[in-house]
Design a protein around this motif. Sequence first.
Motif: not given
Lengths: 365, 479
Positions: A17-21, B150-153
Amino acid sequence: MPLENAVLTTDNCRYCLMCRHVCPVGHVTRLETLTPHGWGLLISSKQRGLIDWTDSAVDKLYTCADCGTCQSHCVTDQPLPSAIAEARAEVAELGLAPANLYSLNEAISRWGNPYAESEPDAVTGTGEVALFVGDDARYLWPDGLKAALTLLRAVGMDPVLIGAGRNSGYLPSSLGFPETARRLARANLDDLQASQATTLLTLNPGDTYAFRKLYSERLGIDFPANVAIKEVTTLLAEHLGAGTLTLRRAGGGPPHAYVDPAHTVRVADRDAAPRQLLAAVMPAPAVELFWRRERSHPAGSTSLRFANPMIAEHLTYARLGDARESGAQLLFCEDAGTLSALSSKAPRFGLTIRGLYELLAEQLV
Amino acid sequence: MNRNEFRSEMIRSELEDIVGQHFVSVDESDKLVYSTDWSWMPQMWLDRGQPLPTPDYIVHPDSAEQIAEIMDIANKYRIPVVPWGGGSGTQGGALPLFGGILLDTKRMDKIIEIDEVSLKVTAQAGINGEQLEWALHEKGLMLPHYAAASRCATLGGYLAPRGTGTISTKYGKAEDMVLNMQIVLPTGEIIRTAPVPQHAAGPDWPRLFLGAEGTFGVITEATMRLDYLPEARLMRAVLFTDLSKALEAGRLIMTRRLHPFVIRLYDPESTRSQVKKVLGLDYEGAYMVMGFDGDPDIAALEEQKALAICTGLGGQDVGRAPGEAWWEHRYDFYYPPLSLHLPWMYGTTETVTTYDKIEPLYWAVKRAVEEGFPEWDIKFIAHFSHWFHWGVMCYSRFIIEEPPADAQEALQLHNRVWQAAMQAVIDNGGMINEHHGIGLKLGRYMRQQYGDAWPFMLRLKKMIDPNGIMNPGKVGFGF
Ligand SMILES: Cc1cc2nc3c(=O)[nH]c(=O)nc-3n(C[C@H](O)[C@H](O)[C@H](O)COP(=O)(O)OP(=O)(O)OC[C@H]3O[C@@H](n4cnc5c(N)ncnc54)[C@H](O)[C@@H]3O)c2cc1C
Ligand code: SF4
Ligand code: SF4
């Protein structure tokens, strides 16, 4: 790219999920499925027999914008967009891609572009410097091309035009038609060879990315090692710094901002040059958008405008919304695709869109 | 149309009436993607080609009012509501075990106010942590919950399982940063907690919602305290040959009230494997990173004092570069293939206890895991990363690189390793978790953890959520 790598990549991405944002599509849809992890999981689940390529699953697969933001934020540089393109190629091969894309592919294959039933311009003349025009600049925003040529002449360059009216190959590659992409790529490289140029100028980061990376990484085609690739904005900023390009400052105007073109994130260190050029002519500093520079999001100008026009439109709205929130009223960009997408929707946001090359050409001393 | 289909269409149409057609999905590919969070169990099943329980409806509300209406539907039809922020939880907290409504909060991502005088931000709970941080940075501020997630939550996901970030040692856990919250109760009431947490106007009931992991309602908005971005961040690394001495150094630094924003102490096995693999630092012993931030003079002085404690206990100062490398690459550990990944088996058996108990606890868990499963070539690694005035958190993990191929066998082994680790934790005075929460995975240990207080907690749950609609099967509350 060999399929084996695509499987490795989607297996890596499926639970990450590290680049989803930073995914622009995830950002406008808020749906987990339409994020890097979602696409990774869909593709890896298909490989594990958990889903079929139903219409709706294919629709999801075709909603990635192929903008490269995920990969550019990935510490381990997973080529997820290429893996998605690879999965699309499989789907297209099976005859399961969205129906309109097959006719689009035929048109691109025949004419080299999706906009006009017209052959790309033939290369005339030779020279040390060539400029890749492509299809967007030729058909969507021709004034930008004219202005870019005026600026290049002002710094003593008269490049040979190549690929005028032909896509770089990015578009069919992204839509799952790698053979068409290879054909266009070879034709562009033939033009380049015919021009005898040792420097290839590009008008936007999308084309820079195509020549520097996409050809070799996705299409298995080597770009000639003896040809340097440079963006026109980078070149002009160098001339500005060296005093060989002189620009007048424009009169007052509303608050303005620079919109980073699609694929900015795929080209290292390219975002300062257009800002330097803009700062040299505008009377006040630009405001910065939230989604900018290394985290810039595209307008709906990537392959998504053909694969999923509705979500592409939402990307354009998101760029305009971001601009409005920043307080800017006037937006500049040099990329024809981005300019065309933004200007089609700008009035409803009360914003004005202008080509950066045109502005600079007007301010030439 | 049979009865179930009729009912299902009724629910769907009622949900669509609340949030709009676009924001209710019953699409099979969406259901698949929402069937797993970041916990090992569901990922393992999918990896082995086994489908999972899916939500019946994936709903994206955009306000507390919409959530309140969704609660009415859930109560009427007696179906579960499972809050979903980023789905990055590692304990199965967001799994839609019993179907129902999966409530994705990500449309609720507005920053409502940044107060640069009192240093606080009010934001909707579905905002992504990194995006919030970027917005704060534009004003020279930070929310000092620097979780690797932090990047995913989301903000709600920071609070619901009581998360802890990498700089907690100075700035506290996420829950310490909350000033107030808006919450939608399972009954559909929308409530607000008092504006500030430190007062004497009655009991501290808002904390009930921190750690409830969505079983007591949905956090829809929170006001969090902020800090200025520090002027300086000084990083330093120290190498100890003796883990015991390193723990003592950490204890002294904390109890003497120095203010490191981070102390991260890797045990020798972690130093040899993780630190080498990700940071490329080839050390034997226990690698400790320390950081001091804020005013450069004060930070430098505190660093000097801390360093003196470390060297006094035999630590070798290896300089700034290896500390800075850690700070620079602290999240790299979480990117595949550097991170833990399937088909491996793994679990994070992290715990917290007081200083007097921490070392025996560490050794007990290590022994239970390593000696309990020698046939599986199990690896046990640990670091100590969240330090308090009274104790420290031990972030331990087990890894089996070649687990059983059969999914059921794999799950049984996973459960057995967890059982061994948790029993060792409980027997040695530790908490079964410090920051990942309970979720599904640890629910079974809650009765043992809380003893006589557990029936009271069950009664609380019954009172707050009379129909048991909120996130059933989590935090040990059952269905
Ligand atoms: C790579 C990685 C690194 C991590 N590092 C850390 C770390 O450094 N520190 C840390 O504390 N954790 C860490 N975690 C664990 C996890 O990411 C955190 O607990 C995170 O804060 C969860 O947030 P989320 O929004 O993803 O919540 P989710 O996973 O969506 O939900 C977690 C739980 O909270 C509930 N919930 C979510 N939103 C709400 C809401 N608005 N109201 C009520 N309940 C809600 C869910 O139902 C679920 O029970 C890490 C996880 C990953 C994948
Ligand atoms: S591209 Fe990198 S960061 Fe993004 S999902 Fe894949 S592995 Fe994770
Ligand atoms: S290429 Fe762009 S749209 Fe596609 S997954 Fe990556 S970030 Fe998202």
